[in-house]
Scaffold this motif. Structure first.
Motif, PDB file in Angstrom:
ATOM      1  N   UNK A   1       0.849  -1.189   0.000  1.00 47.48           N
ATOM      2  CA  UNK A   1       0.000   0.000   0.000  1.00 47.48           C
ATOM      3  C   UNK A   1       0.891   1.249   0.000  1.00 47.48           C
ATOM      4  N   UNK A   2       1.071   1.830  -1.191  1.00 49.86           N
ATOM      5  CA  UNK A   2       2.005   2.969  -1.305  1.00 49.86           C
ATOM      6  C   UNK A   2       1.299   4.310  -1.495  1.00 49.86           C
ATOM      7  N   UNK A   3      -0.019   4.247  -1.691  1.00 54.22           N
ATOM      8  CA  UNK A   3      -0.754   5.477  -1.994  1.00 54.22           C
ATOM      9  C   UNK A   3      -1.774   5.787  -0.913  1.00 54.22           C
ATOM     10  N   UNK A   4      -1.955   7.067  -0.641  1.00 47.87           N
ATOM     11  CA  UNK A   4      -3.127   7.450   0.158  1.00 47.87           C
ATOM     12  C   UNK A   4      -3.792   8.654  -0.497  1.00 47.87           C
ATOM     13  N   UNK A   5      -5.106   8.704  -0.290  1.00 50.81           N
ATOM     14  CA  UNK A   5      -5.901   9.819  -0.818  1.00 50.81           C
ATOM     15  C   UNK A   5      -6.406  10.624   0.373  1.00 50.81           C
TER      16      UNK A   5
ATOM     17  N   UNK B   1       4.177   6.636   7.868  1.00 46.95           N
ATOM     18  CA  UNK B   1       4.539   5.554   8.804  1.00 46.95           C
ATOM     19  C   UNK B   1       3.989   4.213   8.340  1.00 46.95           C
ATOM     20  N   UNK B   2       2.820   4.259   7.675  1.00 48.46           N
ATOM     21  CA  UNK B   2       2.199   3.010   7.207  1.00 48.46           C
ATOM     22  C   UNK B   2       2.724   2.616   5.822  1.00 48.46           C
ATOM     23  N   UNK B   3       3.644   3.405   5.271  1.00 51.98           N
ATOM     24  CA  UNK B   3       4.276   3.038   3.993  1.00 51.98           C
ATOM     25  C   UNK B   3       3.719   3.759   2.779  1.00 51.98           C
ATOM     26  N   UNK B   4       2.675   4.580   2.962  1.00 48.81           N
ATOM     27  CA  UNK B   4       2.075   5.267   1.814  1.00 48.81           C
ATOM     28  C   UNK B   4       2.717   6.647   1.657  1.00 48.81           C
ATOM     29  N   UNK B   5       3.713   6.711   0.777  1.00 48.70           N
ATOM     30  CA  UNK B   5       4.447   7.973   0.607  1.00 48.70           C
ATOM     31  C   UNK B   5       3.994   8.742  -0.634  1.00 48.70           C
ATOM     32  N   UNK B   6       3.111   8.146  -1.445  1.00 50.29           N
ATOM     33  CA  UNK B   6       2.514   8.886  -2.566  1.00 50.29           C
ATOM     34  C   UNK B   6       1.162   9.403  -2.074  1.00 50.29           C
ATOM     35  N   UNK B   7       1.081  10.685  -1.835  1.00 58.19           N
ATOM     36  CA  UNK B   7      -0.139  11.216  -1.223  1.00 58.19           C
ATOM     37  C   UNK B   7      -0.901  12.080  -2.226  1.00 58.19           C
ATOM     38  N   UNK B   8      -2.146  11.676  -2.460  1.00 57.65           N
ATOM     39  CA  UNK B   8      -3.005  12.389  -3.411  1.00 57.65           C
ATOM     40  C   UNK B   8      -3.910  13.331  -2.615  1.00 57.65           C
ATOM     41  N   UNK B   9      -3.705  14.622  -2.780  1.00 54.99           N
ATOM     42  CA  UNK B   9      -4.578  15.603  -2.122  1.00 54.99           C
ATOM     43  C   UNK B   9      -5.699  15.947  -3.095  1.00 54.99           C
ATOM     44  N   UNK B  10      -6.931  15.746  -2.669  1.00 56.97           N
ATOM     45  CA  UNK B  10      -8.065  16.138  -3.502  1.00 56.97           C
ATOM     46  C   UNK B  10      -8.546  17.475  -2.947  1.00 56.97           C
ATOM     47  N   UNK B  11      -8.214  18.531  -3.673  1.00 55.38           N
ATOM     48  CA  UNK B  11      -8.520  19.846  -3.112  1.00 55.38           C
ATOM     49  C   UNK B  11      -9.216  20.704  -4.163  1.00 55.38           C
ATOM     50  N   UNK B  12      -9.415  21.942  -3.823  1.00 56.31           N
ATOM     51  CA  UNK B  12     -10.106  22.836  -4.746  1.00 56.31           C
ATOM     52  C   UNK B  12      -9.561  24.240  -4.603  1.00 56.31           C
ATOM     53  N   UNK B  13     -10.332  25.159  -5.133  1.00 52.44           N
ATOM     54  CA  UNK B  13      -9.960  26.555  -5.114  1.00 52.44           C
ATOM     55  C   UNK B  13      -9.503  27.051  -3.733  1.00 52.44           C
ATOM     56  N   UNK B  14      -8.368  27.741  -3.682  1.00 55.25           N
ATOM     57  CA  UNK B  14      -7.921  28.347  -2.420  1.00 55.25           C
ATOM     58  C   UNK B  14      -7.192  27.397  -1.492  1.00 55.25           C
ATOM     59  N   UNK B  15      -6.889  26.176  -1.948  1.00 51.44           N
ATOM     60  CA  UNK B  15      -6.262  25.199  -1.055  1.00 51.44           C
ATOM     61  C   UNK B  15      -4.801  24.925  -1.414  1.00 51.44           C
ATOM     62  N   UNK B  16      -4.233  25.782  -2.300  1.00 48.79           N
ATOM     63  CA  UNK B  16      -2.877  25.519  -2.805  1.00 48.79           C
ATOM     64  C   UNK B  16      -1.829  25.498  -1.685  1.00 48.79           C
ATOM     65  N   UNK B  17      -2.084  26.247  -0.607  1.00 49.67           N
ATOM     66  CA  UNK B  17      -1.081  26.315   0.469  1.00 49.67           C
ATOM     67  C   UNK B  17      -0.813  24.936   1.069  1.00 49.67           C
ATOM     68  N   UNK B  18      -1.788  24.024   0.984  1.00 50.60           N
ATOM     69  CA  UNK B  18      -1.566  22.660   1.497  1.00 50.60           C
ATOM     70  C   UNK B  18      -0.443  21.996   0.698  1.00 50.60           C
ATOM     71  N   UNK B  19      -0.488  22.185  -0.622  1.00 48.41           N
ATOM     72  CA  UNK B  19       0.533  21.568  -1.479  1.00 48.41           C
ATOM     73  C   UNK B  19       1.897  22.193  -1.193  1.00 48.41           C
ATOM     74  N   UNK B  20       1.911  23.525  -1.031  1.00 52.83           N
ATOM     75  CA  UNK B  20       3.180  24.225  -0.729  1.00 52.83           C
ATOM     76  C   UNK B  20       3.804  23.702   0.566  1.00 52.83           C
ATOM     77  N   UNK B  21       2.961  23.366   1.527  1.00 56.43           N
ATOM     78  CA  UNK B  21       3.480  22.925   2.826  1.00 56.43           C
ATOM     79  C   UNK B  21       4.346  21.675   2.690  1.00 56.43           C
ATOM     80  N   UNK B  22       4.006  20.807   1.726  1.00 56.44           N
ATOM     81  CA  UNK B  22       4.756  19.553   1.565  1.00 56.44           C
ATOM     82  C   UNK B  22       5.748  19.610   0.405  1.00 56.44           C
ATOM     83  N   UNK B  23       5.899  20.790  -0.169  1.00 56.55           N
ATOM     84  CA  UNK B  23       6.839  20.980  -1.277  1.00 56.55           C
ATOM     85  C   UNK B  23       8.203  21.371  -0.693  1.00 56.55           C
ATOM     86  N   UNK B  24       9.224  21.467  -1.545  1.00 58.95           N
ATOM     87  CA  UNK B  24      10.523  21.991  -1.085  1.00 58.95           C
ATOM     88  C   UNK B  24      10.298  23.404  -0.566  1.00 58.95           C
ATOM     89  N   UNK B  25      11.023  23.748   0.472  1.00 61.44           N
ATOM     90  CA  UNK B  25      10.821  25.085   1.044  1.00 61.44           C
ATOM     91  C   UNK B  25      11.329  26.156   0.062  1.00 61.44           C
TER      92      UNK B  25
END
Ligand code: G1P
Length: 284
Positions: free
Chosen positions: A1-5, A44-68
């Motif tokens: 199980x490598x993916x989480x949504x 921790x459970x092994x799922x390092x490919x994380x699919x964020x299902x988001x919408x308008x105005x939620x881009x900061x979530x992606x930035x948080x897990x991006x390179x600084x």
């Protein structure tokens, strides 16, 4: 199980004005955004490919897990802070999918499956539900062990008082062991008398690939929304689905409402801030 949504498109009207510009998933519990706790549980459970299902105005979530952003001179930070910031750089593969319309949780997860390989099992983790295990394995790790042992889908469950059944999906089933049941029926937010089970679905799931096709066929259900519960009900007639019942040492906080959010902060502070319990007692 490598993916989480992780469905994260909700607008959090209940948290206005705090949620006006800041996605509620980035509200901190002490020094970490709520969604980082969820992502760490996924990793921790092994799922390092994380699919964020988001919408308008939620881009900061992606930035948080991006390179600084290079504008921050991370090298000048003290060791402990720098390590925390750098850990985020490579924590996960960030995958982003848009949910253009708020058609329900089942619809969000269906959108997420578009980014998961067709033959892969995957986790679904609801970011509002913060789960603290008292030492040992996390809920997601335990669920993955069960998934690997039996090769079927697994849904996390928690016993709730009868008067709270109407807030959750409720599972009925037969006991296989202390912490495992075979699910026979699921009811989304039952009305009084619709079920006698107290086992509530608490926002952690592992699915076999079969659910993806079923999600595409689900019609609007309770509240006119496309419900994940209805897709799992369809799955039940094709495959075994197990329930993992968490123990009372595992604490679940619904940070999507004010009480749960405040309690999660107090709980985390009681564990991490020296002498916090005495200071709280003084306040009371
Ligand atoms: C969703 C699910 C429900 C589950 C709950 C857990 O409901 O539909 O089955 O019990 O999450 O938080 P929501 O809270 O999004 O209305």
């Amino acid at each position: 199980m490598n993916y989480s949504i992780i469905p994260a498109a909700g607008l959090a009207t209940r948290f206005l004005p705090a949620s006006k510009c800041i996605p509620k998933e980035l509200f901190p519990v002490l020094d970490k955004p709520v969604i980082q706790y969820i992502v760490e549980e996924s990793v921790e459970a092994g799922a390092t490919n994380v699919v964020f299902v988001s919408g308008n105005g939620k881009e900061a979530i992606l930035d948080h897990f991006d390179k600084i952003n290079p504008k921050f001179s991370v090298g000048k930070l003290g060791n402990s802070v720098r390590e925390k910031v750098e850990a985020l750089d490579d924590m996960i593969e960030v995958i982003s999918v848009r949910q253009k319309l708020p058609l329900g949780l089942g619809h969000a997860v269906m959108k997420g499956t578009l980014a998961v390989p067709e033959d892969a099992s995957f986790a679904v983790m609801l970011p509002d539900m913060l789960i603290f295990s008292d030492g040992g394995s996390s809920v997601m790790q335990r669920m993955n062990e069960i998934h690997e042992k039996y090769g079927c889908s697994v849904v996390a469950l928690k016993e709730v008082p009868a008067e709270m059944r109407g807030l959750y999906g409720i599972a009925e089933g037969t006991r296989l062991s202390d912490d495992t049941i075979e699910i026979k029926r699921l009811v989304e937010k039952p009305a009084e008398g619709e079920t006698s089970s107290n086992l509530a679905v608490i926002g952690r799931y592992i699915f076999t690939p079969k659910i993806a096709a079923l999600l595409r066929d689900v019609k609007p259900g309770k509240g006119g929304e496309i419900q994940l519960t209805d897709a799992i009900t369809a799955l039940l007639s094709e495959e075994k689905v197990l329930g993992f019942v968490i123990d009372e040492k595992t604490h679940v906080f619904d940070t999507g409402n004010m009480e749960g959010f405040a309690l999660a902060n107090v709980f985390a502070a009681l564990r991490r801030v020296p002498d916090f319990s005495n200071k709280i007692k003084e306040l009371i």
